[in-house]
Design a protein around this motif. Sequence first.
Motif, PDB file in Angstrom:
ATOM      1  N   GLU A  42       0.827  -1.205   0.000  1.00  0.00           N
ATOM      2  CA  GLU A  42       0.000   0.000   0.000  1.00  0.00           C
ATOM      3  C   GLU A  42       0.861   1.254   0.000  1.00  0.00           C
ATOM      4  OE1 GLU A  42      -2.416  -0.677   3.389  1.00  0.00           O
ATOM      5  OE2 GLU A  42      -3.902  -1.780   2.191  1.00  0.00           O
ATOM      6  N   CYS A  43       0.334   2.311  -0.592  1.00  0.00           N
ATOM      7  CA  CYS A  43       1.020   3.599  -0.518  1.00  0.00           C
ATOM      8  C   CYS A  43       0.636   4.235   0.812  1.00  0.00           C
ATOM      9  CB  CYS A  43       0.604   4.504  -1.665  1.00  0.00           C
ATOM     10  SG  CYS A  43       1.307   6.170  -1.492  1.00  0.00           S
ATOM     11  N   PRO A  44       1.627   4.705   1.594  1.00  0.00           N
ATOM     12  CA  PRO A  44       1.282   5.307   2.884  1.00  0.00           C
ATOM     13  C   PRO A  44       0.498   6.618   2.726  1.00  0.00           C
ATOM     14  CG  PRO A  44       3.638   5.530   2.424  1.00  0.00           C
ATOM     15  CD  PRO A  44       3.073   4.655   1.358  1.00  0.00           C
ATOM     16  N   HIS A  45       0.525   7.212   1.541  1.00  0.00           N
ATOM     17  CA  HIS A  45      -0.113   8.516   1.348  1.00  0.00           C
ATOM     18  C   HIS A  45      -1.429   8.452   0.575  1.00  0.00           C
ATOM     19  CE1 HIS A  45       3.727   9.877   2.776  1.00  0.00           C
ATOM     20  NE2 HIS A  45       4.340   9.332   1.739  1.00  0.00           N
ATOM     21  N   CYS A  46      -1.704   7.282  -0.015  1.00  0.00           N
ATOM     22  CA  CYS A  46      -2.896   7.173  -0.862  1.00  0.00           C
ATOM     23  C   CYS A  46      -3.661   5.902  -0.508  1.00  0.00           C
ATOM     24  CB  CYS A  46      -2.516   7.092  -2.341  1.00  0.00           C
ATOM     25  SG  CYS A  46      -1.462   8.433  -2.893  1.00  0.00           S
ATOM     26  N   SER A  47      -4.934   5.883  -0.860  1.00  0.00           N
ATOM     27  CA  SER A  47      -5.669   4.628  -0.703  1.00  0.00           C
ATOM     28  C   SER A  47      -5.514   3.829  -1.993  1.00  0.00           C
ATOM     29  CB  SER A  47      -7.136   4.907  -0.390  1.00  0.00           C
ATOM     30  OG  SER A  47      -7.650   5.888  -1.252  1.00  0.00           O
ATOM     31  N   ARG A  88       6.348   1.969  -6.748  1.00  0.00           N
ATOM     32  CA  ARG A  88       5.991   3.332  -7.114  1.00  0.00           C
ATOM     33  C   ARG A  88       4.497   3.529  -7.026  1.00  0.00           C
ATOM     34  NH1 ARG A  88       8.401   4.155 -12.943  1.00  0.00           N
ATOM     35  NH2 ARG A  88      10.260   2.903 -12.574  1.00  0.00           N
ATOM     36  N   CYS A  89       4.115   4.644  -6.416  1.00  0.00           N
ATOM     37  CA  CYS A  89       2.697   4.986  -6.390  1.00  0.00           C
ATOM     38  C   CYS A  89       2.389   5.778  -7.658  1.00  0.00           C
ATOM     39  CB  CYS A  89       2.358   5.808  -5.156  1.00  0.00           C
ATOM     40  SG  CYS A  89       0.642   6.354  -5.175  1.00  0.00           S
ATOM     41  N   HIS A  90       1.435   5.280  -8.447  1.00  0.00           N
ATOM     42  CA  HIS A  90       1.105   5.960  -9.701  1.00  0.00           C
ATOM     43  C   HIS A  90       0.201   7.164  -9.470  1.00  0.00           C
ATOM     44  CE1 HIS A  90       2.144   2.335 -12.521  1.00  0.00           C
ATOM     45  NE2 HIS A  90       3.156   2.740 -11.780  1.00  0.00           N
ATOM     46  N   HIS A  91      -0.189   7.394  -8.223  1.00  0.00           N
ATOM     47  CA  HIS A  91      -1.069   8.533  -7.947  1.00  0.00           C
ATOM     48  C   HIS A  91      -0.316   9.711  -7.357  1.00  0.00           C
ATOM     49  CE1 HIS A  91      -4.406   6.000  -8.990  1.00  0.00           C
ATOM     50  NE2 HIS A  91      -3.884   5.067  -8.213  1.00  0.00           N
ATOM     51  N   CYS A  92       0.584   9.445  -6.388  1.00  0.00           N
ATOM     52  CA  CYS A  92       1.296  10.566  -5.768  1.00  0.00           C
ATOM     53  C   CYS A  92       2.775  10.562  -6.132  1.00  0.00           C
ATOM     54  CB  CYS A  92       1.131  10.547  -4.246  1.00  0.00           C
ATOM     55  SG  CYS A  92       2.077   9.237  -3.454  1.00  0.00           S
ATOM     56  N   GLY A  93       3.247   9.481  -6.755  1.00  0.00           N
ATOM     57  CA  GLY A  93       4.644   9.440  -7.185  1.00  0.00           C
ATOM     58  C   GLY A  93       5.599   8.896  -6.132  1.00  0.00           C
TER      59      GLY A  93
HETATM   60 ZN   LIG Z   1       0.634   7.509  -3.260  1.00  0.00          ZN
END
Ligand SMILES: [Zn+2]
Length: 710
Positions: free
Chosen positions: A388-393, A406-411
């Motif tokens: 999981e991304c710690p910054h996004c759901s 890599r988170c494709h939403h926040c980078g």
């Molecule tokens: Zn993210």
Amino acid sequence: MLTYRSPTNLPTGALVRVPLGKRDVLGVVWDAGSDASTGEIDPGRIRAISGTLEGIAPLSAHWQQLVSFTARYYQRSLGEVALAALPPQLRELSPAQMLRRLRRPAAKTLPATAAQDVRDSDAALNAPTREPVLSAEQCEVLAQVAVHPGPFLLFGATGSGKTEVYLQCVQDLLAADPHAQALIMVPEINLTPQLEARFRARFAPLYGADALVSLHSGMTNPQRLKAWISAHGGSARIVLGTRMAVFASMPKLRLIVVDEEHDPSYKSSEGARYSARDLAVYRGQLEGAKVVLGSATPSLESWYLSRPASEGGRYLRLHMPSRIGQLAALPLVRRVDMNHQPRRAVFSLPLLAAIRQRIARGEQCLIFLNRRGYAPVLHCADCGWKSECPHCSAFRVFHKIDRTLRCHHCGFTERVPRACPACGNPDIAPIGRGTEQLEEHLTALLSDVRRAGSVTAQCPDGEPVRVARIDADSTRLKGSLESQLAAVHSGEVDVLVGTQMVAKGHDFRRITLVAAVNPDGALFSSDFRAPERLFGLLMQAAGRSGRDPALGAQSEVWIQTFQPTHPLYAALKKHDYPGFAEQQLAERAQAAMPPFSAQALVRAEARTQEAAQALLNLAREGALDATQGMAAWGTDWEALSTLITVYPAVPMSIARIANIERAQMLVESPSRAALQKFLAGWQSVLHHARAQPACKGTIRWAIDVDPVAI
Ligand SMILES: [Zn+2]
Ligand SMILES: [Zn+2]
């Protein structure tokens, strides 16, 4: 809108510099007529303008109307829309800098009277490209465009020669009117060089190189300013651009073409969330310009609007069903029932056999998967940990190439942990597949195959098969997409793996097999437009194959699916867009969804999901409550409340991005006019709601009219 005074009389539409606080900013004279001395403002307190931008003609009343309409319809402020519609440097340069810029190496503008001379001299030098012989269908379409006012929906199969129709429309227009201008819009920057080359080859010999300019966000600011000025001054006869070009100031605009009109890129996803396609139709009516919307898989909105006039249609539908010239029939669509394939197989046996066969014949294959990275999630089977991304759901995607998550939403990017971060289990495994894994997997599966057709000296026969990948990751560097496409064209690549990026627009002549390995997801999406997008994408991907007349006879499209009897695939097999559209429209009519209703989304962003939803729900209550309703809409409220449905707030499908919580609320009405009236009055209710204690932590909210993704 602010009031300033000017020592001289300025025409409406003039560009000026005005003081705002301590800064000096660009302004457009919106209403020059008003005499401040009769106004309510104390004339002594009105500041003077700081200067005018000499040498740039005032913006036209039509341009102002287009901007006003956009601001009103999409619920944004006039100033925001007007400034965003102008090139950035126009905002930044001082009048003196601007004058210097305008004087700089006298851009070889072409006065209309000189056009004939250039035509004579350049034509001899640059032997103009010979115009192809038009098909009967193309001739029929051109005849219709010549006599009808439009707007037109040009429904043409891939390879039916839509671009030649656009070229011919522009050519007829420019020849008939020495001042007329044409605007040609494409959905993506990637597609502009190809189209620009074709337009340039046709028109530069006739009207000079400066008669055509591009406008898109990939240009530098000075380039954009230069292009904008030649469009505004009328010396650019043709403007080619992406959605932002719909606002280009073109005093003699007579024709607007929107190519691939169904493409979601025409809808802006920030600021004023306008639809450039819809604004093109509005602008055409406003300025008396003909509008041609073109697509092989039109948006259902445009399809519906182009039903027969006797049934209420407002666009004229023009049909070009046949592929032109040497192009063979449309590719054969094959469905592979994955229920009968080995469990967890990525490539079915028949598909693999077909790919091998193509390679043996020296042909190319395109494997299409709309998910980049190696695997969408990493997983620990012992404790259940997921990446999981710690910054996004959302999950972070595993990229094997550089061993990152890599988170494709926040980078947010980290190196892949050696062991499970929760329990220490060293055996964490990828779940699912992305293009990277497909590339790796296919290379292994085909390792025993040797190349057949040698096309270049670097890749002689008997070498291992070359699999390449084109997606947002492989093309991050400037120029890398071009070089990768060139490798495909030259035949260095045997199998190309890619996302929707490769499905759009590019002509791969030697590709005779296109396969979608896992397209089923869109069939069950919560977004009611997902099937429409999937159908368009697969038709477009299918259009990539069979473009070489010598190979066309064998071209095929493979769909691997667990739903082989699904009506979408059945329609695709028959290349039956009308059938698919009728079935989708029937479903939408049943559910009263667009185009049978008008929608808007209100999105709120806040520190907490509660605050985001509280803002929306308070605004909803405000709309339902008689006292607040009467205050916002007056006596219209009662009529409006019977026509408007406001649904409760819900978290967005990805509820948190970069630690910001997001919620949205849908507003629907059978009447577009009622929805517009409702939204205009609702602004004050939303502002009022935001001030409430429950909404503390709200960061912003915005209205999205005619949203394309729900
Ligand atoms: Zn993210
Ligand atoms: Zn674990």
